[in-house]
Design a protein around this motif. Structure first.
Motif, PDB file in Angstrom:
ATOM      1  N   HIS A  58     122.302  25.863   3.524  1.00 54.81           N
ATOM      2  CA  HIS A  58     123.811  25.870   3.069  1.00 54.81           C
ATOM      3  C   HIS A  58     123.760  26.645   1.802  1.00 54.81           C
ATOM      4  CE1 HIS A  58     127.508  23.912   2.059  1.00 54.81           C
ATOM      5  NE2 HIS A  58     127.339  23.566   3.397  1.00 54.81           N
ATOM      6  N   PRO A  59     124.998  27.358   1.614  1.00 56.83           N
ATOM      7  CA  PRO A  59     125.186  28.137   0.492  1.00 56.83           C
ATOM      8  C   PRO A  59     125.327  27.184  -0.622  1.00 56.83           C
ATOM      9  CG  PRO A  59     127.228  28.157   2.024  1.00 56.83           C
ATOM     10  CD  PRO A  59     125.988  27.680   2.481  1.00 56.83           C
ATOM     11  N   LEU A  60     125.462  26.018  -0.628  1.00 52.14           N
ATOM     12  CA  LEU A  60     125.870  25.001  -1.839  1.00 52.14           C
ATOM     13  C   LEU A  60     124.567  24.459  -2.297  1.00 52.14           C
ATOM     14  CD1 LEU A  60     129.085  23.094  -1.257  1.00 52.14           C
ATOM     15  CD2 LEU A  60     128.822  25.063  -2.565  1.00 52.14           C
ATOM     16  N   ASP A  61     123.272  24.932  -1.475  1.00 50.30           N
ATOM     17  CA  ASP A  61     122.059  24.593  -2.105  1.00 50.30           C
ATOM     18  C   ASP A  61     121.242  25.665  -3.004  1.00 50.30           C
ATOM     19  OD1 ASP A  61     122.361  21.992  -0.555  1.00 50.30           O
ATOM     20  OD2 ASP A  61     121.137  22.900   1.056  1.00 50.30           O
ATOM     21  N   LEU A  62     121.928  26.743  -3.269  1.00 51.96           N
ATOM     22  CA  LEU A  62     121.502  27.577  -3.964  1.00 51.96           C
ATOM     23  C   LEU A  62     122.563  27.887  -5.233  1.00 51.96           C
ATOM     24  CD1 LEU A  62     119.277  29.849  -4.434  1.00 51.96           C
ATOM     25  CD2 LEU A  62     120.395  31.420  -2.929  1.00 51.96           C
ATOM     26  N   SER A  63     121.994  27.719  -6.455  1.00 53.88           N
ATOM     27  CA  SER A  63     122.828  27.883  -7.565  1.00 53.88           C
ATOM     28  C   SER A  63     122.743  29.286  -8.331  1.00 53.88           C
ATOM     29  CB  SER A  63     123.111  26.712  -8.623  1.00 53.88           C
ATOM     30  OG  SER A  63     121.692  26.353  -9.197  1.00 53.88           O
ATOM     31  N   GLY A  64     121.450  29.682  -8.017  1.00 56.98           N
ATOM     32  CA  GLY A  64     121.093  30.941  -9.082  1.00 56.98           C
ATOM     33  C   GLY A  64     119.964  31.446  -8.180  1.00 56.98           C
ATOM     34  N   LEU A  65     119.871  33.014  -8.494  1.00 56.12           N
ATOM     35  CA  LEU A  65     118.660  33.534  -7.843  1.00 56.12           C
ATOM     36  C   LEU A  65     118.569  34.933  -8.943  1.00 56.12           C
ATOM     37  CD1 LEU A  65     116.717  34.096  -5.305  1.00 56.12           C
ATOM     38  CD2 LEU A  65     118.488  35.561  -4.487  1.00 56.12           C
ATOM     39  N   TYR A  66     117.150  35.078  -8.986  1.00 54.60           N
ATOM     40  CA  TYR A  66     116.779  36.169  -9.707  1.00 54.60           C
ATOM     41  C   TYR A  66     116.381  37.262  -8.624  1.00 54.60           C
ATOM     42  CZ  TYR A  66     113.778  39.285 -12.212  1.00 54.60           C
ATOM     43  OH  TYR A  66     113.032  40.682 -12.720  1.00 54.60           O
ATOM     44  N   HIS A  67     116.657  38.673  -8.706  1.00 55.02           N
ATOM     45  CA  HIS A  67     116.176  39.630  -7.797  1.00 55.02           C
ATOM     46  C   HIS A  67     115.572  40.802  -8.636  1.00 55.02           C
ATOM     47  CE1 HIS A  67     117.888  38.921  -3.957  1.00 55.02           C
ATOM     48  NE2 HIS A  67     119.032  38.529  -4.237  1.00 55.02           N
ATOM     49  N   GLY A  68     114.419  40.681  -8.264  1.00 54.25           N
ATOM     50  CA  GLY A  68     113.517  42.004  -9.157  1.00 54.25           C
ATOM     51  C   GLY A  68     112.075  41.505  -9.299  1.00 54.25           C
ATOM     52  N   ARG A  69     111.385  42.282 -10.157  1.00 50.95           N
ATOM     53  CA  ARG A  69     109.992  41.906 -10.313  1.00 50.95           C
ATOM     54  C   ARG A  69     109.747  41.418 -11.663  1.00 50.95           C
ATOM     55  NH1 ARG A  69     106.600  47.113  -9.182  1.00 50.95           N
ATOM     56  NH2 ARG A  69     104.863  45.893  -9.833  1.00 50.95           N
ATOM     57  N   PRO A  70     109.026  40.569 -12.130  1.00 47.93           N
ATOM     58  CA  PRO A  70     108.801  39.999 -13.515  1.00 47.93           C
ATOM     59  C   PRO A  70     108.351  40.834 -14.363  1.00 47.93           C
ATOM     60  CG  PRO A  70     107.792  38.342 -11.922  1.00 47.93           C
ATOM     61  CD  PRO A  70     108.529  39.862 -11.061  1.00 47.93           C
ATOM     62  N   VAL A  71     108.675  40.919 -15.659  1.00 44.44           N
ATOM     63  CA  VAL A  71     108.283  41.858 -16.667  1.00 44.44           C
ATOM     64  C   VAL A  71     106.992  42.319 -16.623  1.00 44.44           C
ATOM     65  CG1 VAL A  71     108.328  42.290 -19.101  1.00 44.44           C
ATOM     66  CG2 VAL A  71     110.352  41.196 -17.901  1.00 44.44           C
ATOM     67  N   GLY A  72     106.035  41.168 -16.483  1.00 47.18           N
ATOM     68  CA  GLY A  72     104.389  41.457 -16.280  1.00 47.18           C
ATOM     69  C   GLY A  72     104.119  42.331 -15.254  1.00 47.18           C
ATOM     70  N   GLU A  73     105.117  42.281 -14.051  1.00 45.34           N
ATOM     71  CA  GLU A  73     104.492  43.108 -12.862  1.00 45.34           C
ATOM     72  C   GLU A  73     105.147  44.239 -12.961  1.00 45.34           C
ATOM     73  OE1 GLU A  73     105.090  40.597  -9.621  1.00 45.34           O
ATOM     74  OE2 GLU A  73     104.265  38.873 -10.390  1.00 45.34           O
ATOM     75  N   GLY A 117     113.831  32.967 -16.649  1.00 43.65           N
ATOM     76  CA  GLY A 117     112.470  32.598 -16.610  1.00 43.65           C
ATOM     77  C   GLY A 117     111.645  33.441 -15.352  1.00 43.65           C
ATOM     78  N   HIS A 118     112.361  33.508 -14.346  1.00 43.36           N
ATOM     79  CA  HIS A 118     111.631  34.299 -13.241  1.00 43.36           C
ATOM     80  C   HIS A 118     111.693  35.898 -13.715  1.00 43.36           C
ATOM     81  CE1 HIS A 118     111.476  30.999 -10.495  1.00 43.36           C
ATOM     82  NE2 HIS A 118     112.909  30.726 -10.553  1.00 43.36           N
ATOM     83  N   HIS A 119     112.432  36.342 -14.275  1.00 44.12           N
ATOM     84  CA  HIS A 119     112.387  37.804 -15.034  1.00 44.12           C
ATOM     85  C   HIS A 119     111.043  37.843 -15.588  1.00 44.12           C
ATOM     86  CE1 HIS A 119     113.545  41.566 -16.424  1.00 44.12           C
ATOM     87  NE2 HIS A 119     113.575  40.977 -17.588  1.00 44.12           N
ATOM     88  N   PHE A 120     110.882  36.817 -16.542  1.00 48.61           N
ATOM     89  CA  PHE A 120     109.853  36.930 -17.380  1.00 48.61           C
ATOM     90  C   PHE A 120     108.227  36.144 -16.777  1.00 48.61           C
ATOM     91  CE2 PHE A 120     112.998  37.318 -20.299  1.00 48.61           C
ATOM     92  CZ  PHE A 120     112.825  38.495 -21.244  1.00 48.61           C
ATOM     93  N   GLY A 121     108.610  35.655 -15.498  1.00 46.65           N
ATOM     94  CA  GLY A 121     107.282  35.074 -14.775  1.00 46.65           C
ATOM     95  C   GLY A 121     106.821  33.890 -15.471  1.00 46.65           C
ATOM     96  N   LEU A 122     107.819  33.217 -16.096  1.00 46.38           N
ATOM     97  CA  LEU A 122     107.538  31.808 -16.788  1.00 46.38           C
ATOM     98  C   LEU A 122     107.275  30.588 -15.641  1.00 46.38           C
ATOM     99  CD1 LEU A 122     109.997  31.905 -19.878  1.00 46.38           C
ATOM    100  CD2 LEU A 122     107.600  32.700 -19.795  1.00 46.38           C
ATOM    101  N   SER A 123     106.530  29.732 -16.048  1.00 46.80           N
ATOM    102  CA  SER A 123     106.499  28.521 -15.589  1.00 46.80           C
ATOM    103  C   SER A 123     107.687  27.401 -15.505  1.00 46.80           C
ATOM    104  CB  SER A 123     105.254  27.809 -15.850  1.00 46.80           C
ATOM    105  OG  SER A 123     105.177  27.120 -17.017  1.00 46.80           O
ATOM    106  N   ASP A 124     107.892  26.565 -14.834  1.00 40.83           N
ATOM    107  CA  ASP A 124     108.959  25.599 -14.965  1.00 40.83           C
ATOM    108  C   ASP A 124     108.879  24.861 -16.503  1.00 40.83           C
ATOM    109  OD1 ASP A 124     110.410  26.190 -12.736  1.00 40.83           O
ATOM    110  OD2 ASP A 124     109.188  24.679 -11.521  1.00 40.83           O
ATOM    111  N   ASP A 125     107.692  24.573 -16.598  1.00 45.22           N
ATOM    112  CA  ASP A 125     107.444  24.078 -18.158  1.00 45.22           C
ATOM    113  C   ASP A 125     107.787  24.834 -19.137  1.00 45.22           C
ATOM    114  OD1 ASP A 125     106.394  21.430 -17.254  1.00 45.22           O
ATOM    115  OD2 ASP A 125     104.384  22.100 -17.181  1.00 45.22           O
ATOM    116  N   ASP A 126     107.409  26.401 -19.125  1.00 41.79           N
ATOM    117  CA  ASP A 126     107.828  27.386 -20.159  1.00 41.79           C
ATOM    118  C   ASP A 126     109.357  27.274 -20.183  1.00 41.79           C
ATOM    119  OD1 ASP A 126     105.290  27.902 -20.569  1.00 41.79           O
ATOM    120  OD2 ASP A 126     105.350  29.603 -19.276  1.00 41.79           O
TER     121      ASP A 126
END
Length: 139
Positions: A58-73, A117-126
């Motif tokens: 369901h489209p209401l189950d996704l509020s955001g998305l990162y498309h790309g490779r994390p900076v470190g990769e 955070g996904h862009h930077f490859g961070l953990s949820d805690d970070d």
């Protein structure tokens, strides 16, 4: 907020984008320096292809998305690739806002920081630590 908000209309994509851009502007300089090429896109909801790729029904189950490779990769061999993109999905954000009662600006900041955070490859805690380190949302 504008006069539109006073009469009960749902916040527009422009309002959500403004909140997200303000959050990005308040990031520590070390993060902001690596976000110059990232494109921020606010859409009504994720398209069927994106939902299918993620296994979301369901489209209401996704509020955001990162498309790309994390900076470190990333590497110098990435030339010609599409720019990294952060998608915020307005309808899902509004649905979560209504369901949770969390302030809209707090919710948009949270989703934006999560995708950054996904862009930077961070953990949820970070990501949580980064969000806490920022000033509170602008009023």
């Amino acid at each position: 907020m504008s006069g539109q908000d006073a009469i009960g209309e749902a916040p527009t994509a422009d309002v959500i984008e403004r909140i997200a851009r303000d959050a990005i502007a308040r990031l520590p300089a070390a993060f902001a320096a690596h976000l110059g090429d990232v494109v921020l896109i606010v859409e009504e909801h994720a398209d069927d292809e994106t939902l299918a790729a993620l296994g979301i029904e369901h489209p209401l189950d996704l509020s955001g998305l990162y498309h790309g490779r994390p900076v470190g990769e990333k590497s110098s061999m990435d030339s010609g690739a599409l720019p990294d993109r952060i998608h915020l999905y307005r309808r899902a954000i509004l649905d979560e806002w209504i369901e949770t009662g969390v302030r809209l600006d707090d919710l948009v900041v949270h989703v934006t920081i999560h995708e950054i955070g996904h862009h930077f490859g961070l953990s949820d805690d970070d990501m949580h630590t980064l969000e806490e380190a920022m000033d509170g949302p602008a009023t």
